[in-house]
Enzyme design. Structure first.
Site, mmCIF file in Angstrom:
data_model
loop_
_atom_site.group_PDB
_atom_site.id
_atom_site.type_symbol
_atom_site.label_atom_id
_atom_site.label_comp_id
_atom_site.label_asym_id
_atom_site.label_seq_id
_atom_site.Cartn_x
_atom_site.Cartn_y
_atom_site.Cartn_z
ATOM 1 N N TYR A 136 6.514 -8.056 33.461
ATOM 2 C CA TYR A 136 7.949 -8.160 33.148
ATOM 3 C C TYR A 136 8.578 -6.755 33.043
ATOM 4 O O TYR A 136 9.638 -6.495 33.615
ATOM 5 C CB TYR A 136 8.082 -8.924 31.833
ATOM 6 C CG TYR A 136 9.491 -9.188 31.370
ATOM 7 C CD1 TYR A 136 10.268 -10.185 31.959
ATOM 8 C CD2 TYR A 136 10.051 -8.464 30.317
ATOM 9 C CE1 TYR A 136 11.550 -10.439 31.510
ATOM 10 C CE2 TYR A 136 11.330 -8.717 29.861
ATOM 11 C CZ TYR A 136 12.082 -9.709 30.459
ATOM 12 O OH TYR A 136 13.355 -9.970 30.020
ATOM 13 N N ASP A 181 16.830 -21.472 44.299
ATOM 14 C CA ASP A 181 15.711 -20.710 43.742
ATOM 15 C C ASP A 181 15.801 -19.303 44.322
ATOM 16 O O ASP A 181 15.745 -19.124 45.549
ATOM 17 C CB ASP A 181 14.389 -21.392 44.139
ATOM 18 C CG ASP A 181 13.193 -20.737 43.464
ATOM 19 O OD1 ASP A 181 13.207 -19.508 43.280
ATOM 20 O OD2 ASP A 181 12.247 -21.468 43.136
ATOM 21 N N VAL A 182 15.924 -18.316 43.464
ATOM 22 C CA VAL A 182 16.173 -16.949 43.958
ATOM 23 C C VAL A 182 14.938 -16.287 44.574
ATOM 24 O O VAL A 182 15.019 -15.159 45.059
ATOM 25 C CB VAL A 182 16.780 -16.025 42.867
ATOM 26 C CG1 VAL A 182 18.171 -16.484 42.479
ATOM 27 C CG2 VAL A 182 15.867 -15.905 41.661
HETATM 28 N N1 LIG Z 1 16.287 -13.498 25.998
HETATM 29 C C1 LIG Z 1 15.969 -12.231 25.859
HETATM 30 O O1 LIG Z 1 15.500 -11.812 24.809
HETATM 31 C C2 LIG Z 1 16.187 -11.269 26.995
HETATM 32 C C3 LIG Z 1 16.096 -9.907 26.710
HETATM 33 C C4 LIG Z 1 16.285 -8.982 27.733
HETATM 34 C C5 LIG Z 1 16.560 -9.413 29.014
HETATM 35 N N2 LIG Z 1 16.648 -10.755 29.266
HETATM 36 C C6 LIG Z 1 16.913 -11.143 30.648
HETATM 37 O O2 LIG Z 1 18.103 -11.880 30.716
HETATM 38 C C7 LIG Z 1 18.064 -12.790 31.814
HETATM 39 C C8 LIG Z 1 18.417 -14.184 31.334
HETATM 40 O O3 LIG Z 1 17.462 -14.554 30.354
HETATM 41 P P1 LIG Z 1 17.703 -15.683 29.255
HETATM 42 O O4 LIG Z 1 17.255 -15.111 27.983
HETATM 43 O O5 LIG Z 1 19.062 -16.245 29.378
HETATM 44 O O6 LIG Z 1 16.567 -16.693 29.723
HETATM 45 P P2 LIG Z 1 16.509 -18.271 29.931
HETATM 46 O O7 LIG Z 1 17.344 -18.960 28.914
HETATM 47 O O8 LIG Z 1 15.045 -18.542 30.024
HETATM 48 O O9 LIG Z 1 17.203 -18.466 31.358
HETATM 49 C C9 LIG Z 1 16.615 -17.976 32.526
HETATM 50 C C10 LIG Z 1 17.493 -18.334 33.689
HETATM 51 O O10 LIG Z 1 16.907 -17.824 34.899
HETATM 52 C C11 LIG Z 1 16.808 -18.886 35.829
HETATM 53 N N3 LIG Z 1 15.688 -18.682 36.742
HETATM 54 C C12 LIG Z 1 14.424 -18.298 36.467
HETATM 55 N N4 LIG Z 1 13.703 -18.222 37.599
HETATM 56 C C13 LIG Z 1 14.529 -18.578 38.613
HETATM 57 C C14 LIG Z 1 14.379 -18.694 40.009
HETATM 58 N N5 LIG Z 1 13.200 -18.449 40.616
HETATM 59 N N6 LIG Z 1 15.443 -19.057 40.745
HETATM 60 C C15 LIG Z 1 16.626 -19.300 40.147
HETATM 61 N N7 LIG Z 1 16.833 -19.230 38.848
HETATM 62 C C16 LIG Z 1 15.791 -18.858 38.073
HETATM 63 C C17 LIG Z 1 16.608 -20.123 34.969
HETATM 64 O O11 LIG Z 1 16.902 -21.266 35.731
HETATM 65 P P3 LIG Z 1 16.238 -22.709 35.341
HETATM 66 O O12 LIG Z 1 17.060 -23.265 34.218
HETATM 67 O O13 LIG Z 1 16.356 -23.461 36.588
HETATM 68 O O14 LIG Z 1 14.826 -22.420 34.911
HETATM 69 C C18 LIG Z 1 17.621 -19.841 33.863
HETATM 70 O O15 LIG Z 1 18.915 -20.141 34.298
HETATM 71 C C19 LIG Z 1 16.640 -12.687 32.393
HETATM 72 O O16 LIG Z 1 16.634 -11.845 33.500
HETATM 73 C C20 LIG Z 1 15.864 -12.056 31.245
HETATM 74 O O17 LIG Z 1 14.742 -11.350 31.692
HETATM 75 C C21 LIG Z 1 16.476 -11.687 28.288
#
Ligand SMILES: NC(=O)c1ccc[n+]([C@@H]2O[C@H](COP(=O)([O-])OP(=O)(O)OC[C@H]3O[C@@H](n4cnc5c(N)ncnc54)[C@H](OP(=O)(O)O)[C@@H]3O)[C@@H](O)[C@H]2O)c1
Length: 235
Positions: free
Chosen positions: A141, A49-50
């Site tokens: 966010y 957990d980060v």
């Molecule tokens: N999807 C979009 O539209 C979008 C757009 C811009 C930026 N982003 C950014 O891209 C990144 C990845 O997002 P995603 O879309 O791939 O989201 P996602 O599918 O919801 O995945 C989020 C990831 O972060 C991990 N995580 C969250 N909190 C954590 C914690 N406290 N410790 C360790 N791991 C944690 C989750 O682990 P678990 O599986 O254990 O929960 C999961 O692996 C994020 O930073 C997000 O803000 C996403």
């Protein structure tokens, strides 16, 4: 070797898969579910957990013992807790800052130990177009994602003399669980606002990260690379 936080699904998994395919040794962190063990993704999964510095230290120790020093860090783990500020609790705000921004500081600080020693390194923070544009319902966010730009650029200046580059990728809407949580109306409104008229594939964000991690990007540092279908347009 490459370490991707939050690499068990979404953008993190796409990044880990791409970099492993390019021949890197790759480890990912996950909290509950490890990355898919389907044989298609050859990555080491470590539970972490980060938001917990001790877990980060243990995860680094484990990947270093198994795969060697971390040369490329992709700080990708992130959460949303969308609410209008009027309805947002202080915990809604600080929890998002902790997971999205302070965690970036924690993992980057830990990673620089071996990078400084080796006089080579690549750090990539996954921010968001929302950090620059703002978004109603996402003050927590957006603040966390804007903070990553200041963190990344400061680190870029601190670490440049050691041949460590630090960059930020700012995706627009990407088709992952994070976006699938939104109701259909909000998803359609987001897609309509994007000049390219669609969500990004996670692999399209991974492609930009792969470039920043590569030898070819040796003269790129302190940059913010949009992968947003034209949504931000330099904003
Ligand atoms: N999807 C979009 O539209 C979008 C757009 C811009 C930026 N982003 C950014 O891209 C990144 C990845 O997002 P995603 O879309 O791939 O989201 P996602 O599918 O919801 O995945 C989020 C990831 O972060 C991990 N995580 C969250 N909190 C954590 C914690 N406290 N410790 C360790 N791991 C944690 C989750 O682990 P678990 O599986 O254990 O929960 C999961 O692996 C994020 O930073 C997000 O803000 C996403």
């Amino acid at each position: 070797m490459v370490l991707v936080t939050g690499g068990n699904r979404g953008i993190g998994l796409a990044t880990a898969t791409r970099l492993a395919g390019e021949g890197h040794r790759v480890a990912v962190t996950y909290r509950r579910e490890p990355p898919p063990g389907d044989g298609q993704v050859d990555v080491l999964g470590v539970c972490c957990d980060v938001t917990d510095e001790a877990q980060i230290d243990a995860a680094f120790a484990e990947v270093e013992a198994q795969l060697g020093p971390v040369e490329v860090l992709v700080s990708n783990a992130g959460i949303t807790r969308d609410k209008l500020v009027m309805r947002m609790s202080e915990a809604d705000f600080t929890d998002v800052i902790d997971a999205n921004l302070t965690a970036g500081y924690r993992v980057a600080k830990r990673a620089t130990r071996s990078m400084m020693r080796n006089r080579w390194g690549r750090i990539v923070f996954v921010s968001s177009v929302v950090g620059a544009m703002g978004q109603a319902g996402q003050a927590n966010y957006a603040a966390s994602k804007a903070g990553l730009v200041g963190l990344g650029r400061s680190l870029a200046k601190e670490l440049a003399s050691r041949n460590i580059t630090v960059n930020v990728v700012a995706p627009g809407p990407v088709g992952t669980d994070m976006l699938n949580e939104l109701d259909e109306q909000r998803r359609s409104a987001i897609i309509e606002a994007v000049p390219l008229g669609r969500l990004a594939e996670p692999s399209e964000v991974a492609a930009a990260i792969s470039f920043l991690a590569s030898d070819s990007a040796g003269y790129v540092t302190g940059a913010v690379i949009p992968v947003d279908g034209g949504l931000g347009m330099g904003g």
